[in-house]
Design a protein around this motif. Structure first.
Motif, PDB file in Angstrom:
ATOM      1  N   THR A  62       0.809  -1.220   0.000  1.00 30.68           N
ATOM      2  CA  THR A  62       0.000   0.000   0.000  1.00 30.68           C
ATOM      3  C   THR A  62       0.842   1.269   0.000  1.00 30.68           C
ATOM      4  O   THR A  62       0.350   2.343  -0.316  1.00 30.68           O
ATOM      5  N   GLY A  63       2.110   1.191   0.408  1.00 31.69           N
ATOM      6  CA  GLY A  63       2.954   2.387   0.470  1.00 31.69           C
ATOM      7  C   GLY A  63       4.423   2.016   0.455  1.00 31.69           C
ATOM      8  O   GLY A  63       4.792   0.872   0.179  1.00 31.69           O
ATOM      9  N   LYS A 121      -9.372 -12.267  10.937  1.00 30.34           N
ATOM     10  CA  LYS A 121      -8.381 -11.535  10.153  1.00 30.34           C
ATOM     11  C   LYS A 121      -7.848 -10.384  10.985  1.00 30.34           C
ATOM     12  O   LYS A 121      -8.514  -9.918  11.922  1.00 30.34           O
ATOM     13  N   TYR A 122      -6.672  -9.942  10.614  1.00 33.99           N
ATOM     14  CA  TYR A 122      -5.973  -8.964  11.443  1.00 33.99           C
ATOM     15  C   TYR A 122      -5.395  -7.855  10.568  1.00 33.99           C
ATOM     16  O   TYR A 122      -5.124  -8.063   9.386  1.00 33.99           O
ATOM     17  N   VAL A 123      -5.209  -6.673  11.174  1.00 35.19           N
ATOM     18  CA  VAL A 123      -4.627  -5.524  10.471  1.00 35.19           C
ATOM     19  C   VAL A 123      -3.447  -5.004  11.281  1.00 35.19           C
ATOM     20  O   VAL A 123      -3.562  -4.796  12.493  1.00 35.19           O
ATOM     21  N   VAL A 124      -2.325  -4.808  10.601  1.00 35.18           N
ATOM     22  CA  VAL A 124      -1.150  -4.199  11.206  1.00 35.18           C
ATOM     23  C   VAL A 124      -0.856  -2.901  10.465  1.00 35.18           C
ATOM     24  O   VAL A 124      -0.750  -2.894   9.229  1.00 35.18           O
ATOM     25  N   GLY A 125      -0.737  -1.795  11.205  1.00 30.81           N
ATOM     26  CA  GLY A 125      -0.365  -0.514  10.621  1.00 30.81           C
ATOM     27  C   GLY A 125       1.144  -0.357  10.699  1.00 30.81           C
ATOM     28  O   GLY A 125       1.719  -0.374  11.792  1.00 30.81           O
ATOM     29  N   LEU A 126       1.778  -0.213   9.550  1.00 27.63           N
ATOM     30  CA  LEU A 126       3.238  -0.196   9.487  1.00 27.63           C
ATOM     31  C   LEU A 126       3.745   1.231   9.253  1.00 27.63           C
ATOM     32  O   LEU A 126       3.452   1.834   8.220  1.00 27.63           O
ATOM     33  N   GLY A 127       4.455   1.766  10.219  1.00 22.96           N
ATOM     34  CA  GLY A 127       5.060   3.079  10.042  1.00 22.96           C
ATOM     35  C   GLY A 127       4.232   4.230  10.585  1.00 22.96           C
ATOM     36  O   GLY A 127       3.039   4.097  10.878  1.00 22.96           O
ATOM     37  N   SER A 128       4.868   5.383  10.702  1.00 31.26           N
ATOM     38  CA  SER A 128       4.225   6.575  11.261  1.00 31.26           C
ATOM     39  C   SER A 128       3.044   7.055  10.426  1.00 31.26           C
ATOM     40  O   SER A 128       2.113   7.661  10.946  1.00 31.26           O
ATOM     41  N   CYS A 129       3.094   6.793   9.121  1.00 28.71           N
ATOM     42  CA  CYS A 129       2.042   7.291   8.227  1.00 28.71           C
ATOM     43  C   CYS A 129       0.667   6.770   8.608  1.00 28.71           C
ATOM     44  O   CYS A 129      -0.334   7.461   8.447  1.00 28.71           O
ATOM     45  N   THR A 130       0.616   5.531   9.096  1.00 27.64           N
ATOM     46  CA  THR A 130      -0.678   4.951   9.447  1.00 27.64           C
ATOM     47  C   THR A 130      -1.210   5.515  10.758  1.00 27.64           C
ATOM     48  O   THR A 130      -2.391   5.360  11.065  1.00 27.64           O
ATOM     49  N   ILE A 131      -0.333   6.169  11.542  1.00 21.68           N
ATOM     50  CA  ILE A 131      -0.732   6.716  12.834  1.00 21.68           C
ATOM     51  C   ILE A 131      -1.158   8.176  12.711  1.00 21.68           C
ATOM     52  O   ILE A 131      -2.206   8.586  13.221  1.00 21.68           O
ATOM     53  N   GLY A 133      -0.173  10.202   9.548  1.00 22.79           N
ATOM     54  CA  GLY A 133       0.107  10.722   8.220  1.00 22.79           C
ATOM     55  C   GLY A 133       1.577  10.858   7.903  1.00 22.79           C
ATOM     56  O   GLY A 133       1.954  11.088   6.759  1.00 22.79           O
ATOM     57  N   GLY A 134       2.432  10.749   8.943  1.00 16.12           N
ATOM     58  CA  GLY A 134       3.876  10.795   8.718  1.00 16.12           C
ATOM     59  C   GLY A 134       4.320  12.081   8.045  1.00 16.12           C
ATOM     60  O   GLY A 134       3.809  13.163   8.320  1.00 16.12           O
ATOM     61  N   MET A 135       5.266  11.941   7.133  1.00 22.19           N
ATOM     62  CA  MET A 135       5.780  13.126   6.442  1.00 22.19           C
ATOM     63  C   MET A 135       4.764  13.728   5.477  1.00 22.19           C
ATOM     64  O   MET A 135       4.956  14.834   4.977  1.00 22.19           O
ATOM     65  N   TYR A 136       3.674  13.001   5.223  1.00 23.42           N
ATOM     66  CA  TYR A 136       2.633  13.500   4.312  1.00 23.42           C
ATOM     67  C   TYR A 136       1.428  14.031   5.085  1.00 23.42           C
ATOM     68  O   TYR A 136       0.326  14.131   4.539  1.00 23.42           O
ATOM     69  N   TRP A 137       1.613  14.365   6.365  1.00 20.23           N
ATOM     70  CA  TRP A 137       0.481  14.681   7.231  1.00 20.23           C
ATOM     71  C   TRP A 137      -0.352  15.863   6.734  1.00 20.23           C
ATOM     72  O   TRP A 137      -1.555  15.929   6.975  1.00 20.23           O
ATOM     73  N   ASP A 138       0.287  16.797   6.003  1.00 21.87           N
ATOM     74  CA  ASP A 138      -0.456  17.982   5.573  1.00 21.87           C
ATOM     75  C   ASP A 138      -0.948  17.889   4.132  1.00 21.87           C
ATOM     76  O   ASP A 138      -1.382  18.882   3.559  1.00 21.87           O
ATOM     77  N   SER A 139      -0.908  16.710   3.557  1.00 24.57           N
ATOM     78  CA  SER A 139      -1.386  16.539   2.186  1.00 24.57           C
ATOM     79  C   SER A 139      -2.906  16.378   2.174  1.00 24.57           C
ATOM     80  O   SER A 139      -3.482  15.746   3.068  1.00 24.57           O
ATOM     81  N   TYR A 140      -3.544  16.917   1.158  1.00 25.59           N
ATOM     82  CA  TYR A 140      -5.008  16.900   1.103  1.00 25.59           C
ATOM     83  C   TYR A 140      -5.583  15.501   0.912  1.00 25.59           C
ATOM     84  O   TYR A 140      -6.753  15.256   1.230  1.00 25.59           O
ATOM     85  N   ASN A 141      -4.778  14.574   0.390  1.00 22.32           N
ATOM     86  CA  ASN A 141      -5.338  13.255   0.085  1.00 22.32           C
ATOM     87  C   ASN A 141      -4.712  12.144   0.919  1.00 22.32           C
ATOM     88  O   ASN A 141      -4.841  10.971   0.578  1.00 22.32           O
ATOM     89  N   CYS A 159       9.788   5.074  10.535  1.00 24.38           N
ATOM     90  CA  CYS A 159       9.664   5.637   9.191  1.00 24.38           C
ATOM     91  C   CYS A 159      10.956   5.375   8.401  1.00 24.38           C
ATOM     92  O   CYS A 159      11.837   6.208   8.361  1.00 24.38           O
ATOM     93  N   MET A 160      11.007   4.212   7.772  1.00 24.19           N
ATOM     94  CA  MET A 160      10.121   3.057   7.932  1.00 24.19           C
ATOM     95  C   MET A 160      10.768   2.054   8.898  1.00 24.19           C
ATOM     96  O   MET A 160      11.990   2.035   9.018  1.00 24.19           O
ATOM     97  N   PRO A 161       9.976   1.209   9.573  1.00 29.20           N
ATOM     98  CA  PRO A 161      10.560   0.208  10.470  1.00 29.20           C
ATOM     99  C   PRO A 161      11.436  -0.780   9.691  1.00 29.20           C
ATOM    100  O   PRO A 161      11.078  -1.200   8.592  1.00 29.20           O
ATOM    101  N   ARG A 162      12.564  -1.141  10.284  1.00 29.08           N
ATOM    102  CA  ARG A 162      13.432  -2.132   9.652  1.00 29.08           C
ATOM    103  C   ARG A 162      12.809  -3.523   9.747  1.00 29.08           C
ATOM    104  O   ARG A 162      11.885  -3.744  10.540  1.00 29.08           O
TER     105      ARG A 162
END
Length: 213
Positions: A62-63, A121-131, A133-141, A159-162
């Motif tokens: 997804t990213g 089924k399970y969901v894992v959020g990987l990285g700051s972006c899923t929490i 928005g990460g470095m894209y936090w101010d993007s409109y989309n 960002c990103m986890p090893r």
């Protein structure tokens, strides 16, 4: 809505015309249901142990975090020894790793894929972006706070986890599954209307059924 999704008349091979409404005819109209334990506690513990040792990840990058997933398949990290492997379709998988940022366009595909996975089924959020928005936090989309749209069983920060962080996160997920606490799928069924309202608030070209089963 796309033209191919509109109600229309179709002529069959035998020349008989019939009406087709894709969004109703090609999907099940029933919503998700809560899956309650069907056996005694000792049997459920055995099942949860088996589930924790059989993690099948949906191969959907997804990213940018998807790049960190690839080394896990190599001999250096060898995720397969932990009972973790990748599958090509939602029907075969029980873990959806949201690997980094999500745009509103990608979220639409993620929802469809998640709902086609079978419970549990399970969901894992990987990285700051899923929490946040990460470095894209101010993007409109950019989607922020993934758990507003899908039930997240575990976050792996970074960002990103090893790859080592991913393996540690998967081990934590296994502990949750064995303890019977990875109940994201049931949470989604219980709060389906709330999740669906949040999803539709950001996805304006909603051209799929409410439940993609």
């Amino acid at each position: 809505m796309k033209e191919e999704l509109l109600k229309r008349m179709v002529k069959g091979p035998d020349g008989v015309e019939f009406e087709v409404e894709p969004l109703r005819d090609y999907y099940c109209e029933a919503g998700p249901t809560v899956q309650t334990p069907a056996y005694t506690a000792i049997i459920e513990k055995l099942f949860n142990w088996a589930r924790s040792e059989s993690i099948w990840i949906l191969g959907f990058g997804t990213g940018c975090g998807a790049i960190e997933m690839r080394p896990l398949m190599t001999p250096r990290f060898d995720a397969y020894r932990y009972g973790i492997q990748w599958r090509p379709t939602p029907r075969q998988a029980n873990l959806f790793v949201i690997s980094g940022y999500l745009s509103t366009k990608t979220l639409k595909r993620v929802i469809r894929s998640y709902e086609q996975m079978q419970s549990p089924k399970y969901v894992v959020g990987l990285g700051s972006c899923t929490i946040n928005g990460g470095m894209y936090w101010d993007s409109y989309n950019t989607i922020k706070r993934l758990d507003d749209y899908l039930p997240v069983d575990l976050y792996i920060a970074g960002c990103m986890p090893r790859p080592e962080a991913l393996l540690a996160g998967f081990e934590d997920l296994k502990k949750l599954i064995r303890a019977g606490k990875a109940e994201g799928a049931n949470q989604y069924a219980e709060n389906f209307e709330w999740y669906k309202a949040n999803q539709k608030s950001v996805i304006h070209d909603w051209d799929m059924p409410d439940y993609n089963w």
